[in-house]
Scaffold this motif. Sequence first.
Motif, PDB file in Angstrom:
ATOM      1  N   PHE A 238      -6.572  11.821  -8.110  1.00 14.82           N
ATOM      2  CA  PHE A 238      -5.496  11.347  -7.235  1.00 14.82           C
ATOM      3  C   PHE A 238      -5.806  11.622  -5.769  1.00 14.82           C
ATOM      4  N   MET A 239      -6.458  12.758  -5.485  1.00 12.39           N
ATOM      5  CA  MET A 239      -6.807  13.070  -4.105  1.00 12.39           C
ATOM      6  C   MET A 239      -7.841  12.071  -3.572  1.00 12.39           C
ATOM      7  N   CYS A 240      -8.876  11.785  -4.381  1.00 12.49           N
ATOM      8  CA  CYS A 240      -9.911  10.837  -3.965  1.00 12.49           C
ATOM      9  C   CYS A 240      -9.344   9.428  -3.819  1.00 12.49           C
ATOM     10  N   THR A 241      -8.457   9.057  -4.742  1.00 14.19           N
ATOM     11  CA  THR A 241      -7.809   7.740  -4.656  1.00 14.19           C
ATOM     12  C   THR A 241      -6.996   7.611  -3.374  1.00 14.19           C
ATOM     13  N   GLU A 242      -6.288   8.685  -3.018  1.00 18.02           N
ATOM     14  CA  GLU A 242      -5.492   8.656  -1.794  1.00 18.02           C
ATOM     15  C   GLU A 242      -6.373   8.524  -0.559  1.00 18.02           C
ATOM     16  N   CYS A 243      -7.527   9.173  -0.570  1.00 20.36           N
ATOM     17  CA  CYS A 243      -8.463   9.053   0.564  1.00 20.36           C
ATOM     18  C   CYS A 243      -8.834   7.599   0.821  1.00 20.36           C
ATOM     19  N   VAL A 244      -9.223   6.892  -0.236  1.00 21.01           N
ATOM     20  CA  VAL A 244      -9.649   5.500  -0.093  1.00 21.01           C
ATOM     21  C   VAL A 244      -8.471   4.610   0.259  1.00 21.01           C
ATOM     22  N   LEU A 245      -7.313   4.890  -0.348  1.00 18.86           N
ATOM     23  CA  LEU A 245      -6.127   4.074  -0.076  1.00 18.86           C
ATOM     24  C   LEU A 245      -5.684   4.209   1.375  1.00 18.86           C
TER      25      LEU A 245
ATOM     26  N   PHE B  69       0.828  -1.212   0.000  1.00 15.22           N
ATOM     27  CA  PHE B  69       0.000   0.000   0.000  1.00 15.22           C
ATOM     28  C   PHE B  69       0.863   1.263   0.000  1.00 15.22           C
ATOM     29  N   LEU B  70       1.945   1.242   0.761  1.00 15.55           N
ATOM     30  CA  LEU B  70       2.830   2.398   0.828  1.00 15.55           C
ATOM     31  C   LEU B  70       3.443   2.695  -0.539  1.00 15.55           C
ATOM     32  N   GLY B  71       3.785   1.652  -1.285  1.00 19.51           N
ATOM     33  CA  GLY B  71       4.319   1.848  -2.623  1.00 19.51           C
ATOM     34  C   GLY B  71       3.324   2.542  -3.541  1.00 19.51           C
ATOM     35  N   HIS B  72       2.076   2.123  -3.452  1.00 16.58           N
ATOM     36  CA  HIS B  72       1.031   2.764  -4.262  1.00 16.58           C
ATOM     37  C   HIS B  72       0.775   4.195  -3.788  1.00 16.58           C
ATOM     38  N   LEU B  73       0.857   4.427  -2.491  1.00 13.72           N
ATOM     39  CA  LEU B  73       0.696   5.787  -1.970  1.00 13.72           C
ATOM     40  C   LEU B  73       1.793   6.709  -2.506  1.00 13.72           C
ATOM     41  N   SER B  74       3.030   6.243  -2.503  1.00 21.05           N
ATOM     42  CA  SER B  74       4.134   7.037  -3.029  1.00 21.05           C
ATOM     43  C   SER B  74       3.984   7.260  -4.531  1.00 21.05           C
ATOM     44  N   PHE B  75       3.491   6.253  -5.242  1.00 25.65           N
ATOM     45  CA  PHE B  75       3.248   6.392  -6.682  1.00 25.65           C
ATOM     46  C   PHE B  75       2.198   7.469  -6.936  1.00 25.65           C
ATOM     47  N   ILE B  76       1.151   7.473  -6.124  1.00 18.87           N
ATOM     48  CA  ILE B  76       0.108   8.501  -6.252  1.00 18.87           C
ATOM     49  C   ILE B  76       0.680   9.883  -5.962  1.00 18.87           C
ATOM     50  N   GLU B  77       1.533   9.977  -4.934  1.00 19.56           N
ATOM     51  CA  GLU B  77       2.094  11.272  -4.550  1.00 19.56           C
ATOM     52  C   GLU B  77       2.914  11.888  -5.682  1.00 19.56           C
ATOM     53  N   VAL B  78       3.632  11.055  -6.431  1.00 15.97           N
ATOM     54  CA  VAL B  78       4.433  11.559  -7.549  1.00 15.97           C
ATOM     55  C   VAL B  78       3.539  12.236  -8.581  1.00 15.97           C
ATOM     56  N   TRP B  79       2.453  11.559  -8.946  1.00 11.20           N
ATOM     57  CA  TRP B  79       1.541  12.132  -9.942  1.00 11.20           C
ATOM     58  C   TRP B  79       0.700  13.255  -9.354  1.00 11.20           C
ATOM     59  N   TYR B  80       0.368  13.121  -8.097  1.00  6.31           N
ATOM     60  CA  TYR B  80      -0.443  14.122  -7.393  1.00  6.31           C
ATOM     61  C   TYR B  80       0.237  15.486  -7.401  1.00  6.31           C
ATOM     62  N   VAL B  81       1.531  15.492  -7.074  1.00 10.62           N
ATOM     63  CA  VAL B  81       2.270  16.753  -7.044  1.00 10.62           C
ATOM     64  C   VAL B  81       2.621  17.221  -8.461  1.00 10.62           C
ATOM     65  N   SER B  82       2.699  16.289  -9.415  1.00  7.73           N
ATOM     66  CA  SER B  82       3.035  16.648 -10.793  1.00  7.73           C
ATOM     67  C   SER B  82       1.860  17.292 -11.530  1.00  7.73           C
ATOM     68  N   VAL B  83       0.665  17.170 -10.995  1.00  9.97           N
ATOM     69  CA  VAL B  83      -0.495  17.801 -11.617  1.00  9.97           C
ATOM     70  C   VAL B  83      -0.484  19.315 -11.417  1.00  9.97           C
ATOM     71  N   THR B  84       0.006  19.774 -10.265  1.00 15.98           N
ATOM     72  CA  THR B  84      -0.069  21.196  -9.925  1.00 15.98           C
ATOM     73  C   THR B  84       1.269  21.926  -9.974  1.00 15.98           C
TER      74      THR B  84
END
Length: 323
Positions: free
Chosen positions: A107-114, A62-77
């Motif tokens: 990505f924000m909603c995905t992180e909430c559920v994750l 799960f942590l790996g997927h969270l970090s993967f989301i964070e990369v794209w999450y910050v790359s959007v803005t």
Amino acid sequence: MEEKNSTQVRMFLLLGFPALPDLHVLFSTVFLLTYILTVLENVVIVALIKTNCELYKPMYFFLGHLSFIEVWYVSVTMPKLLANFIAEDRSISFVGCMTQLFFFSSFMCTECVLLSAMAYDRYVAICQPLRYPVMMTYQMCVYLVVVSWFSGFTVSLIKISFISQLNFCGPHVINHFFCDVSPVLNLACTDTSLAEMVDFVLALFILLVPLFITIVSYLLIVMTILHIPSTQSKKKAFSTCSSHLTVVTVFFSATLFMYARPKKIDPFDLNKLVSAVYTIVTPILNPFIYCLRNQEVKRALKKALCEKMSVPKVSLLSKCRDK
């Protein structure tokens, strides 16, 4: 006047931080370094989890997927924010704005559920340790991750489909540093009540349901820890979930403040500050929180660094022996 109102705005201007005109060089440097560090440290965590067999556990999956989301999450803005500071290009097309809003929300909603899935994982590990290998199988972990991604992108798609149907006829200045729901709704020149209601209901669903699962999981965890007789065992049990609890507290506090309100948010600079917390600060802090308070991750990182440093030494010794 009617002809003016019927004209659809195709280009927006992101206001960003107009109160800091003399600090553009400083802030552009800070934001650039922050972006690079955020991407680098999250990529390192993903690489560690993928290459270290000691981290082949549900928690790190799960942590790996969270970090993967964070990369794209910050790359959007962040890239657009850097363009605003460095190139002073504040313009963004309507399609670009809706695209940024869609992926940011997804990505924000995905992180909430994750994060709630990670809380459930900690509940099973602490409250039902004997059943943990049976309940948290690889298939179960994949299922929870798929649900996280699917629910996050589905909720975002529904929200954007309503917002994109609104008419924007001016003004075209978005009082934010990226396209977020409330600043965009403030610019609509047609009735936004339906779009606001859909956004509010979906925001409550995607925020409160995972938050409820997280709270219940941690209440059960606390009750179980309090019944552990040994103080050392209590500390060890709590240490396995303290990092996740810290991340959850910061993330949900900011998102609930921003999105769990049933009307358009007035353009306060406070909203930009809170947005900066969960779009810039949280992604860069999460890897530090998980690494500094997790012995297994620290051991894996030290092992990887030692292996990288030992390779040149071994190759140098072999060359000397050959001579």
